[in-house]
Design a protein around this motif. Structure first.
Motif, PDB file in Angstrom:
ATOM      1  N   CYS A 108       0.669  -1.173   0.268  1.00 16.96           N
ATOM      2  CA  CYS A 108       0.135   0.093   0.386  1.00 16.96           C
ATOM      3  C   CYS A 108       0.994   1.355   0.163  1.00 16.96           C
ATOM      4  N   LEU A 129      -0.184  -0.188  -5.113  1.00 20.32           N
ATOM      5  CA  LEU A 129      -1.554   0.158  -4.552  1.00 20.32           C
ATOM      6  C   LEU A 129      -1.234   1.804  -4.405  1.00 20.32           C
ATOM      7  N   ASP A 156      -6.602   3.295  -3.150  1.00 19.34           N
ATOM      8  CA  ASP A 156      -6.109   3.492  -2.237  1.00 19.34           C
ATOM      9  C   ASP A 156      -6.437   2.740  -0.603  1.00 19.34           C
ATOM     10  N   PHE A 157      -5.154   2.382  -0.131  1.00 18.65           N
ATOM     11  CA  PHE A 157      -5.548   1.489   0.388  1.00 18.65           C
ATOM     12  C   PHE A 157      -6.618   1.415   1.464  1.00 18.65           C
ATOM     13  N   ILE A 197      -0.914  -7.784   3.544  1.00 19.35           N
ATOM     14  CA  ILE A 197      -0.821  -6.821   2.878  1.00 19.35           C
ATOM     15  C   ILE A 197       0.260  -5.632   3.921  1.00 19.35           C
ATOM     16  N   GLY A 199       2.000  -2.008   4.646  1.00 17.23           N
ATOM     17  CA  GLY A 199       1.420  -0.658   4.739  1.00 17.23           C
ATOM     18  C   GLY A 199       2.237   0.007   5.670  1.00 17.23           C
TER      19      GLY A 199
END
Length: 404
Positions: A108, A129, A156-157, A197, A199
């Motif tokens: 992200c 992303l 945008d996560f 994931i 971020g």
């Protein structure tokens, strides 16, 4: 026939045999490498493309150039610019991997792509992303130079599944569209992790983001509709202290502590000083948030893996919002006695219920462990309290306020 000369039939046979062997082995030999590559890709292990990773100074310039191209003021963001930090994060993300195919990693807000290139060089398949269009050309050029190892998506996560009606305007997006684009299918809850994931949580909405992710986890909505998605996120040290707090830690032990500890295995992977990250501020400052009661000198890389047995017993996605509300109500006044809280809910046999659970009558709400709250909830499921209309109304109000 002349002496010492092989019969024509034998020579012909040898030539035919050699030609047949060559013809038969050539496709096999030529196909070995592609077959191995295909097998490695199927297992999520790609060969290293040997990409150049920019130094920190170059990454900082890319961030500042992207900021200058923004037409409106962008919210505060942090980026990994140091190649050494990128390698550390890459090792953390790949550490402890179970045998078998490796899941895709969704990165992200990759920004200048320092971690992206480091992950690609380590053979990881990455979906980037990115919500800042100024970073997209560089990432898309990298995507085009590779053979499917990198996929770049504009989005945008942290604006995933917005609570709006009508069309969702990019970079906000819906999780079903994101997962369809990534090619990640839903799996049963008790199956292996379908997606990792990574971020860095936005500083301004850090607590709000943690609550929204928590609701999605318990309701099996958004990203958790697809299974036990693993989060690897940098959060402030003070929020990490809250997530992992135990009874007796007066300032840190909160409803958020209990709910995340019931829902996920929480693992600290790495701690890094704020100064190691680059921000998009014009003055290049670090913008370290102040903290009065808890230490906050680092960003903490934390792995949140949903518990396989989260939805065994009385806790289900359909009643999880009631469990969240119960915990929030109990911790609203952490020094109050649990019996007083139960009495406020018009529960006639609160004392007996606590004795059956081997919880002291004078126990304060801040002294119960997360597993105690789960046992309390499952016991209350058998009472008539959760069927009261007023209780459901308060639960809905609580959910609405958190998701605003």
């Amino acid at each position: 026939m002349l002496a010492g000369r092989a019969p024509p039939g034998a020579a012909g046979c040898r030539r035919l045999l050699a030609a047949a062997l060559a013809a038969g082995l050539r496709p096999l030999l030529c196909g070995l490498r592609p077959c191995w590559a295909t097998a490695r890709r199927a297992a999520g292990q790609w060969p290293s493309p040997g990409l150049r990773v920019p130094e920190a100074a170059e990454a900082e310039r890319l961030v500042q150039q992207a900021q200058q191209l923004q037409r409106t003021s962008a919210p505060l963001r942090r980026f990994i610019a140091c190649p050494q930090l990128a390698r550390t994060v890459q090792r953390c993300l790949q550490g402890g991997a179970s045998p078998g195919p490796r899941p895709v990693l969704l990165e992200c807000a990759p920004g200048p792509g320092i971690l992206t290139r480091t992950l690609l060089n380590a053979g990881v398949r990455v979906v980037a992303l990115e919500s800042n269009s100024a970073f997209l050309p560089n990432l898309q050029s990298l995507e085009n130079s590779l053979d499917g190892q990198l996929k770049v998506i504009y989005g945008d996560f942290f604006r995933l599944d917005p609570l709006v009606t009508g069309t969702v305007k990019p970079p906000a997006m819906c999780s079903d569209k994101l997962f369809e684009t990534m090619g990640v299918a839903a799996v049963p809850w008790r199956a292996d992790v379908p997606l990792k994931i990574f971020g860095i949580l936005p500083q301004k909405k850090e607590r709000n983001t943690l609550w929204r992710l928590l609701f999605a986890l318990y309701e099996c909505s958004s990203i958790y509709r697809y299974g036990r998605v693993e989060l690897n996120i940098f959060i402030s040290e003070k929020e990490y202290k809250v997530l992992t707090a135990k009874p007796g830690e007066v300032r840190a032990y909160q409803a958020l502590s209990i709910l995340w500890q019931v829902g996920c295995e929480i693992q600290l992977l790495h701690m890094e000083p704020w100064s190691s990250f680059v921000t998009n501020l014009k003055n290049g400052g670090w913008a370290v948030p102040k903290s009065t009661w808890l230490p906050n000198d680092h960003l903490c890389l934390v792995r949140l893996t949903p518990q396989q047995n989260l939805f065994t017993g009385g806790l289900k996605p359909t009643n999880s919002s009631t469990f969240i509300f119960m915990v929030k109500q109990c911790l609203a006044r952490p020094r109050s006695r649990l019996t007083d809280r139960l009495n406020s809910w018009s529960l006639d046999n609160g004392g007996k219920l606590l004795r059956d659970l081997e919880i002291p009558d004078n126990a304060e709400t801040r002294n119960l462990y997360p597993e105690d709250y789960r046992r309390l909830f499952e016991a209350l499921q058998n009472s008539n309290m959760f069927t009261e209309t007023w209780f459901h109304d308060e639960v809905l109000d609580s959910i609405r306020n958190i998701n605003l």
